[in-house]
Write a protein that holds these residues in place. Structure first.
Motif, PDB file in Angstrom:
ATOM      1  N   ASP A 139       5.312  -3.927   3.883  1.00 33.43           N
ATOM      2  CA  ASP A 139       5.106  -2.590   3.329  1.00 33.43           C
ATOM      3  C   ASP A 139       6.414  -2.093   2.731  1.00 33.43           C
ATOM      4  O   ASP A 139       7.353  -2.867   2.545  1.00 33.43           O
ATOM      5  CB  ASP A 139       4.548  -1.629   4.379  1.00 33.43           C
ATOM      6  CG  ASP A 139       5.418  -1.552   5.628  1.00 33.43           C
ATOM      7  OD1 ASP A 139       6.553  -2.079   5.600  1.00 33.43           O
ATOM      8  OD2 ASP A 139       4.974  -0.960   6.629  1.00 33.43           O
TER       9      ASP A 139
ATOM     10  N   THR B  52      -2.491   1.724   0.886  1.00 31.76           N
ATOM     11  CA  THR B  52      -2.914   1.595   2.287  1.00 31.76           C
ATOM     12  C   THR B  52      -3.262   2.906   2.982  1.00 31.76           C
ATOM     13  O   THR B  52      -3.551   2.893   4.182  1.00 31.76           O
ATOM     14  CB  THR B  52      -1.807   0.900   3.100  1.00 31.76           C
ATOM     15  OG1 THR B  52      -0.601   1.681   3.025  1.00 31.76           O
ATOM     16  CG2 THR B  52      -1.552  -0.504   2.601  1.00 31.76           C
TER      17      THR B  52
ATOM     18  N   THR C  28      -7.170   4.080  -0.747  1.00 30.97           N
ATOM     19  CA  THR C  28      -6.875   2.870   0.024  1.00 30.97           C
ATOM     20  C   THR C  28      -7.617   1.663  -0.545  1.00 30.97           C
ATOM     21  O   THR C  28      -8.823   1.711  -0.776  1.00 30.97           O
ATOM     22  CB  THR C  28      -7.264   3.049   1.504  1.00 30.97           C
ATOM     23  OG1 THR C  28      -6.452   4.075   2.073  1.00 30.97           O
ATOM     24  CG2 THR C  28      -7.060   1.766   2.285  1.00 30.97           C
TER      25      THR C  28
ATOM     26  N   GLN D 285      -4.327  -5.976   8.045  1.00 34.50           N
ATOM     27  CA  GLN D 285      -4.219  -6.951   6.964  1.00 34.50           C
ATOM     28  C   GLN D 285      -4.083  -8.374   7.491  1.00 34.50           C
ATOM     29  O   GLN D 285      -4.570  -9.324   6.879  1.00 34.50           O
ATOM     30  CB  GLN D 285      -3.029  -6.598   6.066  1.00 34.50           C
ATOM     31  CG  GLN D 285      -3.229  -5.303   5.286  1.00 34.50           C
ATOM     32  CD  GLN D 285      -1.981  -4.853   4.569  1.00 34.50           C
ATOM     33  OE1 GLN D 285      -1.428  -5.586   3.758  1.00 34.50           O
ATOM     34  NE2 GLN D 285      -1.522  -3.639   4.856  1.00 34.50           N
TER      35      GLN D 285
END
Length: 407
Positions: free
Chosen positions: A23, A80, A85, A151
């Motif tokens: 991220d 996310t 999203t 994920q």
């Protein structure tokens, strides 16, 4: 390696060293405002790609600190958090250096011989990922959210890498043409703006105003509680429809209304090529609808009295957005009132100059609109072919023939 027809989790691909996911960087306000790397917030990943205009930048001396969060070419990127999203993007080879924000995740192929990066990007657009996303991101009453742990549980079926590449090449040919059309449209619009700058150079603001030169109107929303107002054949435009455009030519809207809905709405059905400008929150996003359309209350609509004035007024409006924003007010969000807009004095050239300007820029707008219309068709074709190719229902050879006929 597992059977190629069997799904494999992202966690397993990470264990093999095939895939990296991560991220973004949580930037402090004090770290921004410099001339270094762009800080790419999730909201700047739009349906049409990356929005670079006005993006914040880190101070140059922080480059080393944010190094691990810098985007790399061929990354697949996923939003996310929030209602967007699962919106996906791709980092092209030509992308500027930028740093991911915390609400963006990246998927990065580390072994191209096992996982083709472009295949992964297209897989993220397909139904296999969408179904898993829906189960993960909307599994609670909280706002949609896709964590890194979620994920890692994602499953993907990987055909042999040659087929991955073939699928990516077929779909990539359509995206390449779409990108080319985008550049054509942008160049045509920039050239039209340059012609306006030259034609308007030296002109002073005069007694004429937007309100005295054209008909200035607005819109409204039919009651959302009355089902018979919605889902008809009349395009109904919201600011989201317009801000999502990469060029100001609109071919469809996200919602439609019925004739009855139009009759019970503050908007009229405005003709194609009316000038739609957003006037709330985002002020100064433009659309020229390519079909008759109504609008909600977030618009100022300008109906020029002549075709020549249409192009002059459009470019005058585009050149005055900063001034319009300064005239806006509101405690919740900025809004430019029709009253303030109509009172704005404008620059008007002699009739023959305006006519010559229209003769020059009308074909430019026509070419740009044609390019964007073609891209819309190609996007639809891509979205149709994608699940068929991913599932194996459509042969590569047959898809190639379809694409050759389209591009």
């Amino acid at each position: 390696m597992a059977d190629q027809n069997e799904p494999v989790t992202f966690a397993e691909l990470m264990r093999r060293g095939t895939l990296e996911i991560g991220d973004g960087y949580r930037a402090k306000n004090s770290e921004l405002g410099g001339g270094g790397l762009v800080f790419m917030r999730a909201g700047r990943l739009t349906q049409t790609g990356w929005d670079w205009d006005g993006a914040e930048r880190f101070h140059v001396e922080l480059t080393a600190k944010v190094k691990s969060k810098i985007a790399k070419p061929r990354d697949t990127v996923i939003t996310t958090k929030g209602n967007s999203t699962g919106r996906s993007g791709y980092v092209p080879e030509s992308a500027h250096g930028f740093v991911y924000s915390p609400h963006l995740s990246y998927w990065r192929s580390l072994k191209p011989g096992e996982l083709d990066a472009r295949y992964l990007r297209y897989w993220a657009l397909g139904p296999e990922f969408r179904l898993q996303l829906k189960a993960m991101a909307h599994g609670t009453d909280m706002a949609p959210y896709l964590s890194l742990s979620d994920q890692k549980r994602i499953e993907i079926v990987l055909p042999d890498v040659e087929r991955q590449r073939a699928i990516a090449e077929v779909l990539g040919a359509l995206d390449d043409k779409i990108a080319t059309n985008g550049r054509i449209a942008a160049a045509a619009l920039d050239l039209a703006d340059i012609h306006f700058f030259r034609a308007a150079q030296g002109l002073e603001l005069g007694p004429d105003t937007f309100g005295s030169t054209a008909t200035v109107v607005g819109g409204g929303t039919p009651s959302t509680k009355t089902e018979e107002y919605w889902g008809g054949g009349i395009a109904w435009t919201t600011p989201t429809d317009v801000t999502a455009l990469s060029a100001p030519y609109m071919f469809e809207t996200g919602r439609t209304i019925t004739v009855t809905g139009l009759e019970n709405c503050a908007s009229r059905l405005y003709p194609a090529q009316s000038i739609f400008m957003t006037s709330r929150a985002t002020i100064g996003a433009f659309a020229l609808p390519q079909m008759p359309a109504a609008v909600n209350q977030g618009f100022i609509v300008v109906l020029p009295p002549t075709e020549e004035l249409r192009w002059w007024l459009l470019h005058e409006m585009r050149s005055r957005v900063d001034e319009m924003i300064s005239l806006a007010n509101g405690s919740t969000f900025l809004e430019l009132s029709r009253k303030n807009f109509k009172a704005m004095p404008i620059r008007l050239a002699a009739d023959q100059v305006i006519a010559a300007f229209a003769q020059t820029v009308s074909p430019l707008h026509g070419r740009a609109a044609q390019a964007m219309g073609e891209s819309r068709t190609l996007s639809t074709l891509r979205d149709t072919l994608l699940p068929e190719l991913m599932s194996g229902r459509l042969r590569i050879r047959d898809a190639e023939k379809i694409v050759e006929g389209a591009v």
